[in-house]
Every structure is written in C-alpha cells, then in structure tokens.
Design an enzyme around this catalytic site. Sequence first.
Site, PDB file in Angstrom:
ATOM      1  NE  ARG A   7       5.961   0.039  10.466  1.00  0.00           N
ATOM      2  CZ  ARG A   7       4.812  -0.032   9.794  1.00  0.00           C
ATOM      3  NH1 ARG A   7       4.705   0.517   8.585  1.00  0.00           N
ATOM      4  NH2 ARG A   7       3.773  -0.651  10.312  1.00  0.00           N
TER       5      ARG A   7
ATOM      6  NE  ARG B  24      -4.397  -1.308  10.054  1.00  0.00           N
ATOM      7  CZ  ARG B  24      -3.395  -0.826   9.332  1.00  0.00           C
ATOM      8  NH1 ARG B  24      -3.487   0.335   8.741  1.00  0.00           N
ATOM      9  NH2 ARG B  24      -2.288  -1.523   9.208  1.00  0.00           N
TER      10      ARG B  24
ATOM     11  CE  LYS C  13      -1.974  -1.056   3.912  1.00  0.00           C
ATOM     12  NZ  LYS C  13      -1.257  -2.311   4.151  1.00  0.00           N
TER      13      LYS C  13
ATOM     14  NE  ARG D   5       7.141  -2.186   6.433  1.00  0.00           N
ATOM     15  CZ  ARG D   5       5.805  -2.086   6.468  1.00  0.00           C
ATOM     16  NH1 ARG D   5       5.126  -1.631   5.432  1.00  0.00           N
ATOM     17  NH2 ARG D   5       5.157  -2.448   7.559  1.00  0.00           N
TER      18      ARG D   5
ATOM     19  NE  ARG E 215       1.858  -4.553  11.659  1.00  0.00           N
ATOM     20  CZ  ARG E 215       2.894  -4.407  10.829  1.00  0.00           C
ATOM     21  NH1 ARG E 215       4.063  -4.938  11.122  1.00  0.00           N
ATOM     22  NH2 ARG E 215       2.746  -3.733   9.722  1.00  0.00           N
TER      23      ARG E 215
HETATM   24  P1  ADP Z   1       1.165  -1.393   7.454  1.00  0.00           P
HETATM   25  O1  ADP Z   1       1.471  -0.404   6.363  1.00  0.00           O
HETATM   26  O2  ADP Z   1       2.264  -2.345   7.642  1.00  0.00           O
HETATM   27  O3  ADP Z   1      -0.169  -2.055   7.255  1.00  0.00           O
HETATM   28  P2  ADP Z   1       0.545   0.916   9.069  1.00  0.00           P
HETATM   29  O4  ADP Z   1       1.690   1.834   9.016  1.00  0.00           O
HETATM   30  O5  ADP Z   1      -0.621   1.202   8.174  1.00  0.00           O
HETATM   31  O6  ADP Z   1       1.075  -0.564   8.803  1.00  0.00           O
HETATM   32  O7  ADP Z   1      -0.012   0.795  10.544  1.00  0.00           O
HETATM   33  C1  ADP Z   1       0.830   0.512  11.639  1.00  0.00           C
HETATM   34  C2  ADP Z   1      -0.009   0.381  12.895  1.00  0.00           C
HETATM   35  O8  ADP Z   1      -0.677   1.637  13.144  1.00  0.00           O
HETATM   36  C3  ADP Z   1      -1.126  -0.645  12.828  1.00  0.00           C
HETATM   37  O9  ADP Z   1      -0.686  -1.946  13.167  1.00  0.00           O
HETATM   38  C4  ADP Z   1      -2.116  -0.087  13.854  1.00  0.00           C
HETATM   39  O10 ADP Z   1      -1.690  -0.378  15.165  1.00  0.00           O
HETATM   40  C5  ADP Z   1      -1.983   1.422  13.655  1.00  0.00           C
HETATM   41  N1  ADP Z   1      -2.980   1.934  12.699  1.00  0.00           N
HETATM   42  C6  ADP Z   1      -2.740   2.455  11.468  1.00  0.00           C
HETATM   43  N2  ADP Z   1      -3.892   2.824  10.865  1.00  0.00           N
HETATM   44  C7  ADP Z   1      -4.893   2.520  11.743  1.00  0.00           C
HETATM   45  C8  ADP Z   1      -6.311   2.626  11.707  1.00  0.00           C
HETATM   46  N3  ADP Z   1      -6.965   3.119  10.650  1.00  0.00           N
HETATM   47  N4  ADP Z   1      -7.007   2.219  12.797  1.00  0.00           N
HETATM   48  C9  ADP Z   1      -6.378   1.721  13.877  1.00  0.00           C
HETATM   49  N5  ADP Z   1      -5.062   1.565  13.965  1.00  0.00           N
HETATM   50  C10 ADP Z   1      -4.308   1.958  12.916  1.00  0.00           C
HETATM   51  P1  ADP Z   2       2.245  -1.796   3.236  1.00  0.00           P
HETATM   52  O1  ADP Z   2       2.204  -0.290   3.239  1.00  0.00           O
HETATM   53  O2  ADP Z   2       1.046  -2.397   2.551  1.00  0.00           O
HETATM   54  O3  ADP Z   2       2.437  -2.371   4.600  1.00  0.00           O
HETATM   55  P2  ADP Z   2       4.817  -1.492   1.841  1.00  0.00           P
HETATM   56  O4  ADP Z   2       4.476  -0.676   0.654  1.00  0.00           O
HETATM   57  O5  ADP Z   2       5.545  -0.848   2.948  1.00  0.00           O
HETATM   58  O6  ADP Z   2       3.488  -2.268   2.380  1.00  0.00           O
HETATM   59  O7  ADP Z   2       5.648  -2.771   1.332  1.00  0.00           O
HETATM   60  C1  ADP Z   2       6.084  -3.795   2.231  1.00  0.00           C
HETATM   61  C2  ADP Z   2       7.459  -4.273   1.811  1.00  0.00           C
HETATM   62  O8  ADP Z   2       7.376  -4.950   0.549  1.00  0.00           O
HETATM   63  C3  ADP Z   2       8.481  -3.154   1.612  1.00  0.00           C
HETATM   64  O9  ADP Z   2       9.740  -3.643   2.022  1.00  0.00           O
HETATM   65  C4  ADP Z   2       8.460  -2.888   0.098  1.00  0.00           C
HETATM   66  O10 ADP Z   2       9.697  -2.395  -0.365  1.00  0.00           O
HETATM   67  C5  ADP Z   2       8.153  -4.277  -0.450  1.00  0.00           C
HETATM   68  N1  ADP Z   2       7.321  -4.257  -1.669  1.00  0.00           N
HETATM   69  C6  ADP Z   2       6.311  -3.416  -1.971  1.00  0.00           C
HETATM   70  N2  ADP Z   2       5.756  -3.716  -3.170  1.00  0.00           N
HETATM   71  C7  ADP Z   2       6.455  -4.792  -3.644  1.00  0.00           C
HETATM   72  C8  ADP Z   2       6.358  -5.581  -4.845  1.00  0.00           C
HETATM   73  N3  ADP Z   2       5.442  -5.328  -5.790  1.00  0.00           N
HETATM   74  N4  ADP Z   2       7.230  -6.594  -4.998  1.00  0.00           N
HETATM   75  C9  ADP Z   2       8.140  -6.876  -4.043  1.00  0.00           C
HETATM   76  N5  ADP Z   2       8.288  -6.166  -2.891  1.00  0.00           N
HETATM   77  C10 ADP Z   2       7.453  -5.134  -2.693  1.00  0.00           C
END
Ligand code: ADP
Ligand code: ADP
Length: 206
Positions: free
Chosen positions: A153, A88, A13, A122, A164
């Site tokens: 992270r 979420r 994302k 990541r 998660r």
């Molecule tokens: P990822 O990109 O790996 O899915 P995020 O950066 O979006 O992780 O979120 C990290 C953490 O922040 C989540 O595990 C949750 O604890 C919190 N968080 C983010 N967005 C929301 C939301 N919309 N509602 C509740 N908690 C959230």
């Molecule tokens: P999210 O926001 O959904 O948690 P991220 O965009 O941070 O996910 O991506 C999670 C990990 O996967 C990062 O290390 C990123 O560089 C890698 N990644 C993202 N898109 C791809 C892809 N299409 N192929 C391989 N690795 C990817």
Amino acid sequence: MKVVFLGAPGAGKGTQAALVSKRYNIPHISTGDIFRQNINNKTPIGIVAKSYIDKGQLVPDEVTIELVKGRILQDDCKNGYLLDGFPRDVAQAEAFLSFDKIDAVIDIVIPFDKLMRRLTGRRVCASCRESFHVDFIGSLQVCPKCGGTLTQRADDRPDTVAKRLDVYTEQTAPVSRFYEEHGLLHRINGDQAIEKVFDEIVKVLG
Ligand code: ADP
Ligand code: ADP
Ligand code: ZN
C-alpha cells in the site's frame, strides 16, 4: 451480532476481521478497503478520499459517515456486521450511536514501537485483499491464498506511516475511551500469534 474493531494501524484488525467474519458469517466492512476500491474505480468518493489517504489523514467525517450508513443498510448486514476502521474519531462514534446499536467493541492493542515494522512489512493481495507480512512470506510475490498479486500500500511507506500513527494517537485513541465509558470495550492483546489473538476474540464474542 454487530461488532466494531478498534486498534492502531497495523494492530491486526484486518487479519482478525477476516477470521471473525468467516467464523460468525457476518460481512467484514473495512472503510479503508471501500475507499481503496473507490480510488481504483476513480469514483467521486475515491477522488476525495485519495487526497487525504495519501497524506495519512482521515477522510472527512461527512463522507465517511454517509458511506457507512448506506453500507450497513444493505441486505447482507441484516444479521450483523463487523466494522473494521470505523468509527475512527469521536465525531464518527457519536454519529454512529444515532443510527445503530452495536453489541461489542474489540480493541486490539500492541506496543506502539512494533507498528512501524508491521506496516512497512505488510503486503496486500490485489485480488482477495488479505494481508501478509514479509517476516512470514519473505520475498514471495503472489498471494499464498489465491495466487493474486501481492502489493504494498502506498500509505504503508515510512513517512506516511508516521503521520498515520500520530493521527491514531490524536483522533482514534479517544474512541476507545468513548466506548469504555459506554461499557462496550474489550481490550485484546494483539502482540501474540494470529491464532491466539483470534481465540481471545472468540472468547469475548462467544
Ligand atoms: P489500517 O488498516 O492500516 O488502519 P485502513 O485501511 O483502515 O488502514 O485505512 C486507510 C486510510 O483510509 C486511513 O489512513 C484513512 O485515511 C482512511 N480511512 C479509513 N477508515 C476511515 C474512517 N473511518 N474515517 C476517516 N478515514 C478513514
Ligand atoms: P490493520 O488492519 O490493523 O492495519 P493488518 O491486519 O493488516 O492490520 O496487519 C498488519 C500487518 O501485521 C500485516 O502484515 C499482517 O500480516 C501482520 N500481522 C497481523 N496480525 C499479526 C500477528 N498477530 N502477529 C504478527 N503479525 C501480524
Ligand atoms: Zn489473495
């Protein structure tokens, strides 16, 4: 254009949101990034959020909904925005319906067994917030884009990742079905090269 990105943690994302935000010139709003900024600055929201994020749980809906409500009223959201990480759970999606109308929901889908590797490998730039993966950058310690420090992270360590992913299945996956029923959902195959995923998203958004 008002767009929501759904997808499990690690689906891509944030990576795609950065590209889409640039292409369409709309702000990329990541609730996770906003929480992490608040944690760094030790604000009241940050102190609450940290106790949940460290455990891999969702921050309570009341806190999150108010935060987003305020954020999308800001001037830079006049021509649209891209929400990454919100809503979420279904309660957030329902509350959101009552305060704004979105154009499309993009659900980035990848096989569940690939997510652990995506997340534990990541690395995130402390300056520009961009994500990279050790599979591509190896042991590089600085951001290839801006030279900032690359960090891992705390919630990307294996035990928190497992929690998660459970939270995603139980609380977030139903949000996809919610938007499908509203006729807004577009599923995108996230298990392909970053540029290919982006092309598919652009095809949907036009
Ligand atoms: P990822 O990109 O790996 O899915 P995020 O950066 O979006 O992780 O979120 C990290 C953490 O922040 C989540 O595990 C949750 O604890 C919190 N968080 C983010 N967005 C929301 C939301 N919309 N509602 C509740 N908690 C959230
Ligand atoms: P999210 O926001 O959904 O948690 P991220 O965009 O941070 O996910 O991506 C999670 C990990 O996967 C990062 O290390 C990123 O560089 C890698 N990644 C993202 N898109 C791809 C892809 N299409 N192929 C391989 N690795 C990817
Ligand atoms: Zn950087």
